[in-house]
Scaffold this motif. Structure first.
Motif, mmCIF file in Angstrom:
data_model
loop_
_atom_site.group_PDB
_atom_site.id
_atom_site.type_symbol
_atom_site.label_atom_id
_atom_site.label_comp_id
_atom_site.label_asym_id
_atom_site.label_seq_id
_atom_site.Cartn_x
_atom_site.Cartn_y
_atom_site.Cartn_z
ATOM 1 N N ASP A 133 0.816 -1.221 0.000
ATOM 2 C CA ASP A 133 0.000 0.000 0.000
ATOM 3 C C ASP A 133 0.845 1.264 0.000
ATOM 4 O OD1 ASP A 133 0.754 -0.935 2.620
ATOM 5 O OD2 ASP A 133 -0.476 0.660 3.466
ATOM 6 N N VAL A 134 2.105 1.166 0.445
ATOM 7 C CA VAL A 134 2.978 2.351 0.521
ATOM 8 C C VAL A 134 4.376 1.981 0.038
ATOM 9 C CG1 VAL A 134 1.729 3.480 2.419
ATOM 10 C CG2 VAL A 134 3.581 1.861 2.940
ATOM 11 N N LYS A 135 5.236 2.997 -0.112
ATOM 12 C CA LYS A 135 6.633 2.782 -0.509
ATOM 13 C C LYS A 135 7.527 2.728 0.733
ATOM 14 C CE LYS A 135 6.022 2.657 -4.959
ATOM 15 N NZ LYS A 135 6.158 1.347 -5.644
ATOM 16 N N ALA A 136 8.698 2.130 0.562
ATOM 17 C CA ALA A 136 9.633 1.962 1.676
ATOM 18 C C ALA A 136 10.044 3.297 2.295
ATOM 19 C CB ALA A 136 10.871 1.202 1.201
ATOM 20 N N ALA A 137 10.075 4.350 1.467
ATOM 21 C CA ALA A 137 10.528 5.663 1.953
ATOM 22 C C ALA A 137 9.606 6.240 3.019
ATOM 23 C CB ALA A 137 10.636 6.634 0.785
ATOM 24 N N THR A 138 8.406 5.665 3.180
ATOM 25 C CA THR A 138 7.437 6.222 4.129
ATOM 26 C C THR A 138 7.532 5.598 5.518
ATOM 27 O OG1 THR A 138 5.697 4.613 3.610
ATOM 28 C CG2 THR A 138 5.782 6.600 2.239
ATOM 29 N N VAL A 139 8.347 4.541 5.678
ATOM 30 C CA VAL A 139 8.385 3.866 6.983
ATOM 31 C C VAL A 139 9.725 4.088 7.675
ATOM 32 C CG1 VAL A 139 6.711 2.118 6.288
ATOM 33 C CG2 VAL A 139 9.150 1.627 6.063
ATOM 34 N N SER A 140 9.691 4.226 9.000
ATOM 35 C CA SER A 140 10.906 4.480 9.789
ATOM 36 C C SER A 140 10.893 3.659 11.074
ATOM 37 C CB SER A 140 11.012 5.969 10.123
ATOM 38 O OG SER A 140 11.174 6.727 8.950
ATOM 39 N N PRO A 141 11.051 2.334 10.946
ATOM 40 C CA PRO A 141 11.010 1.494 12.145
ATOM 41 C C PRO A 141 12.305 1.585 12.950
ATOM 42 C CG PRO A 141 11.525 0.169 10.216
ATOM 43 C CD PRO A 141 11.267 1.571 9.720
ATOM 44 N N GLY A 142 12.197 1.445 14.267
ATOM 45 C CA GLY A 142 13.380 1.366 15.116
ATOM 46 C C GLY A 142 14.030 0.002 14.999
ATOM 47 N N THR A 143 13.206 -1.015 14.775
ATOM 48 C CA THR A 143 13.682 -2.395 14.698
ATOM 49 C C THR A 143 13.131 -3.049 13.445
ATOM 50 O OG1 THR A 143 13.550 -2.511 17.109
ATOM 51 C CG2 THR A 143 13.783 -4.607 15.940
ATOM 52 N N ILE A 144 13.989 -3.799 12.736
ATOM 53 C CA ILE A 144 13.538 -4.609 11.595
ATOM 54 C C ILE A 144 13.817 -6.067 11.928
ATOM 55 C CG2 ILE A 144 13.815 -5.137 9.142
ATOM 56 C CD1 ILE A 144 14.825 -2.270 8.731
ATOM 57 N N LEU A 145 12.769 -6.873 12.024
ATOM 58 C CA LEU A 145 12.897 -8.309 12.278
ATOM 59 C C LEU A 145 12.812 -9.040 10.944
ATOM 60 C CD1 LEU A 145 10.334 -8.405 15.210
ATOM 61 C CD2 LEU A 145 12.806 -8.564 15.465
ATOM 62 N N VAL A 146 13.790 -9.917 10.675
ATOM 63 C CA VAL A 146 13.841 -10.612 9.392
ATOM 64 C C VAL A 146 13.674 -12.117 9.627
ATOM 65 C CG1 VAL A 146 15.258 -11.083 7.350
ATOM 66 C CG2 VAL A 146 15.367 -8.836 8.440
ATOM 67 N N THR A 147 12.657 -12.728 8.985
ATOM 68 C CA THR A 147 12.437 -14.169 9.184
ATOM 69 C C THR A 147 13.456 -15.013 8.430
ATOM 70 O OG1 THR A 147 10.855 -14.331 7.337
ATOM 71 C CG2 THR A 147 9.944 -13.895 9.551
ATOM 72 N N HIS A 148 13.745 -14.616 7.162
ATOM 73 C CA HIS A 148 14.720 -15.344 6.345
ATOM 74 C C HIS A 148 15.148 -14.454 5.189
ATOM 75 C CE1 HIS A 148 10.967 -16.167 4.246
ATOM 76 N NE2 HIS A 148 11.617 -16.696 3.223
ATOM 77 N N ALA A 149 16.095 -14.942 4.369
ATOM 78 C CA ALA A 149 16.824 -14.058 3.454
ATOM 79 C C ALA A 149 16.165 -13.840 2.097
ATOM 80 C CB ALA A 149 18.242 -14.603 3.250
ATOM 81 N N HIS A 150 15.126 -14.599 1.758
ATOM 82 C CA HIS A 150 14.520 -14.458 0.428
ATOM 83 C C HIS A 150 14.099 -13.011 0.147
ATOM 84 C CE1 HIS A 150 13.512 -19.042 0.270
ATOM 85 N NE2 HIS A 150 14.727 -18.771 -0.161
ATOM 86 N N PHE A 151 14.179 -12.631 -1.143
ATOM 87 C CA PHE A 151 13.984 -11.228 -1.527
ATOM 88 C C PHE A 151 12.629 -10.672 -1.107
ATOM 89 C CE2 PHE A 151 10.851 -10.963 -4.971
ATOM 90 C CZ PHE A 151 10.643 -12.307 -5.224
ATOM 91 N N ALA A 172 3.847 -5.404 25.225
ATOM 92 C CA ALA A 172 2.806 -4.747 26.035
ATOM 93 C C ALA A 172 1.695 -5.730 26.438
ATOM 94 C CB ALA A 172 2.225 -3.551 25.274
ATOM 95 N N GLY A 173 2.082 -6.909 26.890
ATOM 96 C CA GLY A 173 1.115 -7.891 27.382
ATOM 97 C C GLY A 173 0.432 -8.704 26.297
ATOM 98 N N LYS A 174 0.772 -8.445 25.022
ATOM 99 C CA LYS A 174 0.187 -9.209 23.914
ATOM 100 C C LYS A 174 1.244 -10.118 23.294
ATOM 101 C CE LYS A 174 -3.683 -6.926 24.267
ATOM 102 N NZ LYS A 174 -4.875 -7.553 24.813
ATOM 103 N N VAL A 175 0.773 -11.205 22.675
ATOM 104 C CA VAL A 175 1.695 -12.129 22.010
ATOM 105 C C VAL A 175 1.316 -12.245 20.533
ATOM 106 C CG1 VAL A 175 2.592 -14.482 21.921
ATOM 107 C CG2 VAL A 175 2.063 -13.446 24.135
ATOM 108 N N ILE A 176 2.291 -11.942 19.687
ATOM 109 C CA ILE A 176 2.108 -12.041 18.234
ATOM 110 C C ILE A 176 3.101 -13.073 17.709
ATOM 111 C CG2 ILE A 176 2.277 -10.793 16.029
ATOM 112 C CD1 ILE A 176 1.792 -8.188 17.787
ATOM 113 N N TYR A 177 2.593 -14.026 16.931
ATOM 114 C CA TYR A 177 3.460 -15.002 16.273
ATOM 115 C C TYR A 177 3.445 -14.727 14.772
ATOM 116 C CZ TYR A 177 4.902 -19.583 14.352
ATOM 117 O OH TYR A 177 5.525 -20.586 13.647
ATOM 118 N N HIS A 178 4.625 -14.511 14.191
ATOM 119 C CA HIS A 178 4.756 -14.373 12.732
ATOM 120 C C HIS A 178 5.551 -15.586 12.267
ATOM 121 C CE1 HIS A 178 5.993 -12.962 8.787
ATOM 122 N NE2 HIS A 178 5.314 -11.853 8.917
ATOM 123 N N ALA A 179 4.902 -16.456 11.503
ATOM 124 C CA ALA A 179 5.505 -17.753 11.177
ATOM 125 C C ALA A 179 6.582 -17.661 10.104
ATOM 126 C CB ALA A 179 4.412 -18.720 10.732
ATOM 127 N N GLY A 180 6.712 -16.513 9.423
ATOM 128 C CA GLY A 180 7.620 -16.445 8.280
ATOM 129 C C GLY A 180 7.099 -17.339 7.172
#
Ligand code: NI
Ligand code: MN
Length: 226
Positions: A35-53, A131-139
């Protein structure tokens, strides 16, 4: 304190908690579903599941501009460290405390190499306690039995599960995954980006409802409050 999960299409998810912005698998500028371009986001942390493009395409430009810390397995962290970026290496089963919460790198059954051929270590997923919530991202992953163990160890509020089939599990296996994870709700990911991974998100949500699990298919740009 509310935690907001914003879907950007494919497996690209941003999480907002207080002043913290956490990015998982940034794939914006070459993602036909974004929905947006990369230039619009400024995360403090980037979590990477694996190396695929389709999970790492915008890691470098975002991290260079925003000064984000890149968190992933040892090989992926080392790859970005060599490019002069800030990293936090970890590996499967390990957890690390961050200012925004705790991240544990979990198993995934898949492959992992960078577009330039560099080895990306073994692929993974994330369990995030924020913050008391649990999110699982399976990659990207196949269904595997130890998802039941993840469901025993954590009380999962939202599971982001791939349903595209072909490269990952498809909808039937993802419903079984949601049951094993005992997830309260599921965000389907890694589908409809391209024709080979076309799936019906609403049909998947209905199949989950039959098991008493809330299915929450989102369009890119939509978010869920936990
Ligand atoms: Ni992949
Ligand atoms: Mn993928």
């Amino acid at each position: 304190m509310a935690v907001r999960v914003l879907y950007h299409g494919h497996s690209n998810v941003e999480i907002f908690s207080g002043n913290h912005r956490i990015q998982i698998d940034p794939f914006y500028d070459n993602n036909p579903a974004a929905d947006v371009k990369a230039a619009t986001v400024s995360p403090g942390t980037i979590l990477v599941t694996h190396a695929h493009f389709d999970h790492t395409d915008d890691v470098i430009p975002i991290a260079r501009r925003a000064g984000s810390v890149i968190v992933s397995n040892y090989e992926i962290a080392d790859y970005y460290e060599r490019k002069g970026l800030r990293t936090q290496p970890m590996n499967h089963g390990g957890g690390v405390e961050f200012p925004w919460g705790r991240a544990t790198y979990t198993l995934a059954f898949h492959t992992s190499s960078f577009p330039d051929g560099a080895y990306g270590g073994q692929p993974g997923g994330w369990v995030l306690e924020i913050a008391g919530k649990v999110i699982y991202h399976a990659g990207d992953t196949a269904l595997f039995g130890d998802m039941g163990l993840i469901g025993e160890l954590w009380n999962i509020d939202l599971a982001c599960l791939p349903i595209g089939d072909r490269f990952t599990m498809g909808p039937k296996h993802a419903v079984r995954a949601a049951e094993m994870l005992r997830a309260k709700s599921v965000l389907p990911i890694h589908y409809n980006t391209w024709p080979p991974i076309a799936q019906d998100g609403q049909a998947f949500a209905r199949a989950l409802e039959e098991k008493g699990i809330k299915g929450q298919p989102l369009k890119a740009g939509e978010s869920i409050e936990l």
